[in-house]
Write a protein that holds these residues in place. Structure first.
Motif, PDB file in Angstrom:
ATOM      1  N   GLU A  80      18.868  -7.569 -18.635  1.00 33.49           N
ATOM      2  CA  GLU A  80      20.265  -7.939 -18.401  1.00 33.49           C
ATOM      3  C   GLU A  80      20.861  -7.073 -17.294  1.00 33.49           C
ATOM      4  OE1 GLU A  80      24.514  -8.734 -20.540  1.00 33.49           O
ATOM      5  OE2 GLU A  80      22.740  -8.453 -21.777  1.00 33.49           O
ATOM      6  N   TYR A  81      20.552  -5.806 -17.306  1.00 33.06           N
ATOM      7  CA  TYR A  81      20.992  -4.899 -16.239  1.00 33.06           C
ATOM      8  C   TYR A  81      20.423  -5.380 -14.906  1.00 33.06           C
ATOM      9  CZ  TYR A  81      22.046  -0.182 -14.354  1.00 33.06           C
ATOM     10  OH  TYR A  81      22.525   0.886 -13.655  1.00 33.06           O
ATOM     11  N   ALA A  82      19.142  -5.755 -14.893  1.00 29.69           N
ATOM     12  CA  ALA A  82      18.509  -6.243 -13.661  1.00 29.69           C
ATOM     13  C   ALA A  82      19.210  -7.489 -13.133  1.00 29.69           C
ATOM     14  CB  ALA A  82      17.026  -6.538 -13.906  1.00 29.69           C
ATOM     15  N   ALA A  83      19.717  -8.324 -14.034  1.00 22.91           N
ATOM     16  CA  ALA A  83      20.397  -9.558 -13.629  1.00 22.91           C
ATOM     17  C   ALA A  83      21.744  -9.289 -12.963  1.00 22.91           C
ATOM     18  CB  ALA A  83      20.581 -10.478 -14.838  1.00 22.91           C
ATOM     19  N   TRP A  84      22.210  -8.050 -12.978  1.00 22.11           N
ATOM     20  CA  TRP A  84      23.457  -7.659 -12.316  1.00 22.11           C
ATOM     21  C   TRP A  84      23.216  -6.664 -11.195  1.00 22.11           C
ATOM     22  CZ3 TRP A  84      27.994 -10.002 -12.922  1.00 22.11           C
ATOM     23  CH2 TRP A  84      28.143 -10.826 -14.031  1.00 22.11           C
ATOM     24  N   ASN A  85      21.968  -6.389 -10.860  1.00 22.09           N
ATOM     25  CA  ASN A  85      21.636  -5.353  -9.881  1.00 22.09           C
ATOM     26  C   ASN A  85      21.301  -5.960  -8.512  1.00 22.09           C
ATOM     27  OD1 ASN A  85      21.009  -2.715  -8.970  1.00 22.09           O
ATOM     28  ND2 ASN A  85      18.843  -3.129  -9.308  1.00 22.09           N
ATOM     29  N   ALA A  86      22.006  -5.527  -7.475  1.00 18.81           N
ATOM     30  CA  ALA A  86      21.828  -6.075  -6.120  1.00 18.81           C
ATOM     31  C   ALA A  86      20.416  -5.871  -5.600  1.00 18.81           C
ATOM     32  CB  ALA A  86      22.841  -5.438  -5.169  1.00 18.81           C
ATOM     33  N   ASP A  87      19.793  -4.747  -5.907  1.00 17.16           N
ATOM     34  CA  ASP A  87      18.434  -4.521  -5.410  1.00 17.16           C
ATOM     35  C   ASP A  87      17.445  -5.507  -6.010  1.00 17.16           C
ATOM     36  OD1 ASP A  87      18.831  -2.492  -3.536  1.00 17.16           O
ATOM     37  OD2 ASP A  87      18.877  -0.961  -5.087  1.00 17.16           O
ATOM     38  N   ASN A  88      17.597  -5.856  -7.286  1.00 13.98           N
ATOM     39  CA  ASN A  88      16.700  -6.846  -7.876  1.00 13.98           C
ATOM     40  C   ASN A  88      16.818  -8.180  -7.146  1.00 13.98           C
ATOM     41  OD1 ASN A  88      17.067  -4.730 -10.079  1.00 13.98           O
ATOM     42  ND2 ASN A  88      15.383  -5.963 -10.864  1.00 13.98           N
ATOM     43  N   TYR A  89      18.038  -8.585  -6.789  1.00 11.36           N
ATOM     44  CA  TYR A  89      18.221  -9.830  -6.026  1.00 11.36           C
ATOM     45  C   TYR A  89      17.642  -9.710  -4.616  1.00 11.36           C
ATOM     46  CZ  TYR A  89      20.909 -11.854  -9.758  1.00 11.36           C
ATOM     47  OH  TYR A  89      21.274 -12.368 -10.979  1.00 11.36           O
ATOM     48  N   GLY A  90      17.872  -8.585  -3.953  1.00  9.93           N
ATOM     49  CA  GLY A  90      17.332  -8.413  -2.607  1.00  9.93           C
ATOM     50  C   GLY A  90      15.820  -8.531  -2.570  1.00  9.93           C
ATOM     51  N   PHE A  91      15.147  -7.832  -3.499  1.00 12.53           N
ATOM     52  CA  PHE A  91      13.680  -7.875  -3.527  1.00 12.53           C
ATOM     53  C   PHE A  91      13.168  -9.232  -4.006  1.00 12.53           C
ATOM     54  CE2 PHE A  91      14.314  -3.252  -3.490  1.00 12.53           C
ATOM     55  CZ  PHE A  91      13.489  -2.941  -2.430  1.00 12.53           C
ATOM     56  N   PHE A  92      13.867  -9.849  -4.961  1.00 12.73           N
ATOM     57  CA  PHE A  92      13.476 -11.173  -5.441  1.00 12.73           C
ATOM     58  C   PHE A  92      13.553 -12.210  -4.316  1.00 12.73           C
ATOM     59  CE2 PHE A  92      15.098 -15.099  -7.817  1.00 12.73           C
ATOM     60  CZ  PHE A  92      13.842 -15.534  -8.198  1.00 12.73           C
ATOM     61  N   ILE A  93      14.632 -12.213  -3.587  1.00  9.15           N
ATOM     62  CA  ILE A  93      14.808 -13.166  -2.485  1.00  9.15           C
ATOM     63  C   ILE A  93      13.776 -12.922  -1.396  1.00  9.15           C
ATOM     64  CG2 ILE A  93      16.392 -13.791  -0.597  1.00  9.15           C
ATOM     65  CD1 ILE A  93      18.674 -13.376  -2.777  1.00  9.15           C
ATOM     66  N   GLU A  94      13.543 -11.662  -1.057  1.00 11.28           N
ATOM     67  CA  GLU A  94      12.540 -11.344  -0.030  1.00 11.28           C
ATOM     68  C   GLU A  94      11.151 -11.783  -0.482  1.00 11.28           C
ATOM     69  OE1 GLU A  94       9.348  -8.938   1.793  1.00 11.28           O
ATOM     70  OE2 GLU A  94      10.061  -8.773  -0.267  1.00 11.28           O
ATOM     71  N   ALA A  95      10.834 -11.600  -1.760  1.00 13.82           N
ATOM     72  CA  ALA A  95       9.518 -11.974  -2.265  1.00 13.82           C
ATOM     73  C   ALA A  95       9.301 -13.480  -2.227  1.00 13.82           C
ATOM     74  CB  ALA A  95       9.354 -11.470  -3.713  1.00 13.82           C
ATOM     75  N   CYS A  96      10.380 -14.250  -2.288  1.00 13.58           N
ATOM     76  CA  CYS A  96      10.274 -15.717  -2.308  1.00 13.58           C
ATOM     77  C   CYS A  96      10.341 -16.344  -0.920  1.00 13.58           C
ATOM     78  CB  CYS A  96      11.383 -16.304  -3.185  1.00 13.58           C
ATOM     79  SG  CYS A  96      11.185 -15.910  -4.934  1.00 13.58           S
ATOM     80  N   MET A  97      10.705 -15.598   0.087  1.00 14.95           N
ATOM     81  CA  MET A  97      10.885 -16.228   1.415  1.00 14.95           C
ATOM     82  C   MET A  97       9.578 -16.627   2.067  1.00 14.95           C
ATOM     83  SD  MET A  97      12.071 -13.108   3.888  1.00 14.95           S
ATOM     84  CE  MET A  97      10.968 -12.995   5.294  1.00 14.95           C
TER      85      MET A  97
END
Length: 176
Positions: A159-176
């Protein structure tokens, strides 16, 4: 500083990553599980936030990307602010000098696109997640985490990860 011409592939990479990340979260893909801890682990929050991200990118919002000239000694990557007079979603992302440099800490094997452009996509996606998704808001208890800590966070506190900007940054980069 990055010119508009140089910035286009960075922005395009981030947009591709956002669209692919929404599909990945919908399908419970490996990148989703890596950065957010699995299917039941707050998937509803991540799906809602990624849908909001896609909607923002296809709506008539304004994002101004510019150097962080107000502090020429800054060594950070970036900061995001909503323009004070904006009622329609106008945001400004200030990029520090480190945005142009070879990444020193984000070159681990977990990055899908190691190097400067991968780092820049992470930075823009991270900063935009503050603006669009409300990640790491001051009224929350969330602190930012870099890659290794963000990976641990996904398993220890999804749940904390779902609110963390770094998790989104790395997730988006991993999917590009």
């Amino acid at each position: 500083m990055v010119t508009q011409q140089q910035f286009k592939p960075i922005w395009s990479g981030m947009v591709r990553g956002v669209n692919a990340a929404l599909a990945n979260a919908t399908a419970r893909g490996p990148e989703f599980r890596q950065w957010f801890g699995g299917y039941a682990a707050r998937r509803d929050i991540v799906l809602a936030k990624m849908t909001r991200f896609v909607t923002f990118l296809t709506s008539p919002n304004t994002v101004v990307i510019q150097p962080r000239i107000f502090d020429p000694t800054a060594t950070d990557y970036g900061h995001t602010y909503q323009l004070p007079h904006s009622t329609t979603g106008q945001w400004i992302v200030y990029l520090g000098p480190s945005f142009n440099n070879q990444p020193s800490i984000w070159t681990a094997a977990n990055m899908a696109n190691p190097g400067v452009q991968g780092n820049q996509v992470i930075t823009i996606a991270h900063e935009m997640s503050h603006a669009i998704l409300g990640t790491n808001k001051p009224d929350r208890f969330y602190d930012e985490h870099y890659e290794a800590a963000a990976l641990v966070l996904a398993g220890a506190d999804p749940e904390y990860a779902a609110w963390n900007a770094d998790n989104y940054g790395f997730f988006i980069e991993a999917c590009m």
